[in-house]
Design a protein around this motif. Structure first.
Motif, mmCIF file in Angstrom:
data_model
loop_
_atom_site.group_PDB
_atom_site.id
_atom_site.type_symbol
_atom_site.label_atom_id
_atom_site.label_comp_id
_atom_site.label_asym_id
_atom_site.label_seq_id
_atom_site.Cartn_x
_atom_site.Cartn_y
_atom_site.Cartn_z
ATOM 1 N N MET A 1 10.511 48.224 48.542
ATOM 2 C CA MET A 1 11.557 47.227 48.716
ATOM 3 C C MET A 1 10.910 45.873 49.001
ATOM 4 O O MET A 1 9.910 45.781 49.712
ATOM 5 C CB MET A 1 12.462 47.650 49.873
ATOM 6 C CG MET A 1 13.646 46.769 50.127
ATOM 7 S SD MET A 1 14.801 46.784 48.758
ATOM 8 C CE MET A 1 15.830 45.424 49.171
ATOM 9 N N ALA A 2 11.516 44.850 48.449
ATOM 10 C CA ALA A 2 10.988 43.498 48.622
ATOM 11 C C ALA A 2 11.191 43.010 50.064
ATOM 12 O O ALA A 2 12.137 43.408 50.734
ATOM 13 C CB ALA A 2 11.690 42.559 47.660
ATOM 14 N N ASN A 3 10.288 42.148 50.513
ATOM 15 C CA ASN A 3 10.391 41.563 51.855
ATOM 16 C C ASN A 3 10.914 40.129 51.816
ATOM 17 O O ASN A 3 11.538 39.665 52.759
ATOM 18 C CB ASN A 3 9.023 41.566 52.539
ATOM 19 C CG ASN A 3 8.595 42.968 52.894
ATOM 20 O OD1 ASN A 3 9.410 43.786 53.259
ATOM 21 N ND2 ASN A 3 7.307 43.240 52.756
ATOM 22 N N ILE A 4 10.643 39.434 50.711
ATOM 23 C CA ILE A 4 11.024 38.026 50.593
ATOM 24 C C ILE A 4 12.503 37.931 50.223
ATOM 25 O O ILE A 4 13.001 38.693 49.391
ATOM 26 C CB ILE A 4 10.140 37.329 49.551
ATOM 27 C CG1 ILE A 4 8.676 37.402 50.007
ATOM 28 C CG2 ILE A 4 10.564 35.897 49.314
ATOM 29 C CD1 ILE A 4 7.679 37.024 48.949
ATOM 30 N N LYS A 5 13.183 36.980 50.855
ATOM 31 C CA LYS A 5 14.626 36.839 50.666
ATOM 32 C C LYS A 5 15.003 36.612 49.207
ATOM 33 O O LYS A 5 15.940 37.234 48.691
ATOM 34 C CB LYS A 5 15.132 35.675 51.518
ATOM 35 C CG LYS A 5 16.640 35.553 51.549
ATOM 36 C CD LYS A 5 17.089 34.433 52.470
ATOM 37 C CE LYS A 5 18.592 34.317 52.474
ATOM 38 N NZ LYS A 5 19.046 33.195 53.306
ATOM 39 N N SER A 6 14.263 35.752 48.516
ATOM 40 C CA SER A 6 14.581 35.457 47.118
ATOM 41 C C SER A 6 14.353 36.684 46.230
ATOM 42 O O SER A 6 15.097 36.914 45.272
ATOM 43 C CB SER A 6 13.759 34.286 46.607
ATOM 44 O OG SER A 6 12.377 34.581 46.662
ATOM 45 N N ALA A 7 13.354 37.486 46.566
ATOM 46 C CA ALA A 7 13.079 38.692 45.799
ATOM 47 C C ALA A 7 14.189 39.725 45.991
ATOM 48 O O ALA A 7 14.597 40.412 45.056
ATOM 49 C CB ALA A 7 11.737 39.282 46.204
ATOM 50 N N LYS A 8 14.698 39.798 47.224
ATOM 51 C CA LYS A 8 15.828 40.699 47.504
ATOM 52 C C LYS A 8 17.045 40.279 46.696
ATOM 53 O O LYS A 8 17.757 41.114 46.135
ATOM 54 C CB LYS A 8 16.167 40.683 48.995
ATOM 55 C CG LYS A 8 15.137 41.350 49.868
ATOM 56 C CD LYS A 8 15.526 41.251 51.326
ATOM 57 C CE LYS A 8 14.466 41.870 52.229
ATOM 58 N NZ LYS A 8 14.794 41.734 53.638
ATOM 59 N N LYS A 9 17.270 38.962 46.635
ATOM 60 C CA LYS A 9 18.409 38.451 45.867
ATOM 61 C C LYS A 9 18.230 38.757 44.378
ATOM 62 O O LYS A 9 19.190 39.147 43.702
ATOM 63 C CB LYS A 9 18.564 36.944 46.077
ATOM 64 C CG LYS A 9 19.771 36.393 45.348
ATOM 65 C CD LYS A 9 19.975 34.914 45.559
ATOM 66 C CE LYS A 9 21.185 34.453 44.779
ATOM 67 N NZ LYS A 9 21.389 33.009 44.875
#
Length: 87
Positions: A1-9
């Motif tokens: 799972m991604a940690n960076i907010k933009s990657a999560k989006k």
């Protein structure tokens, strides 16, 4: 799972687009199957009605960018050719 907010989006957005595209492609395939079934049953009126509906569905998919316009045109052309070849 991604940690960076933009990657999560990006994950959420791409999943949403994937679901939308999959739904549209499924409806196109269903419309094509209806035309094929009518042609196989040798029912000219039903085939023409199904062709009209399928053409509309395919054109909408191309307009939304799910299919390339040439791909959509090829699909419509092949369906029309099948229906017009009926006795």
């Amino acid at each position: 799972m991604a940690n960076i907010k933009s990657a999560k989006k990006r994950i959420l957005v791409s999943q949403k687009k994937h679901d939308r595209n999959k739904s549209i492609k499924s409806s196109v395939k269903t419309a094509i199957k209806k035309v094929d079934a009518a042609v196989a049953a040798n029912d000219k009126a039903a085939a023409e009605a199904a062709l009209l509906a399928a053409t509309s569905t395919i054109d909408k998919a191309a307009k939304k960018g799910v299919y390339h316009k040439n791909n959509a045109a090829r699909k419509v052309s092949r369906l029309a050719k099948e229906v017009s070849a009926m006795a």
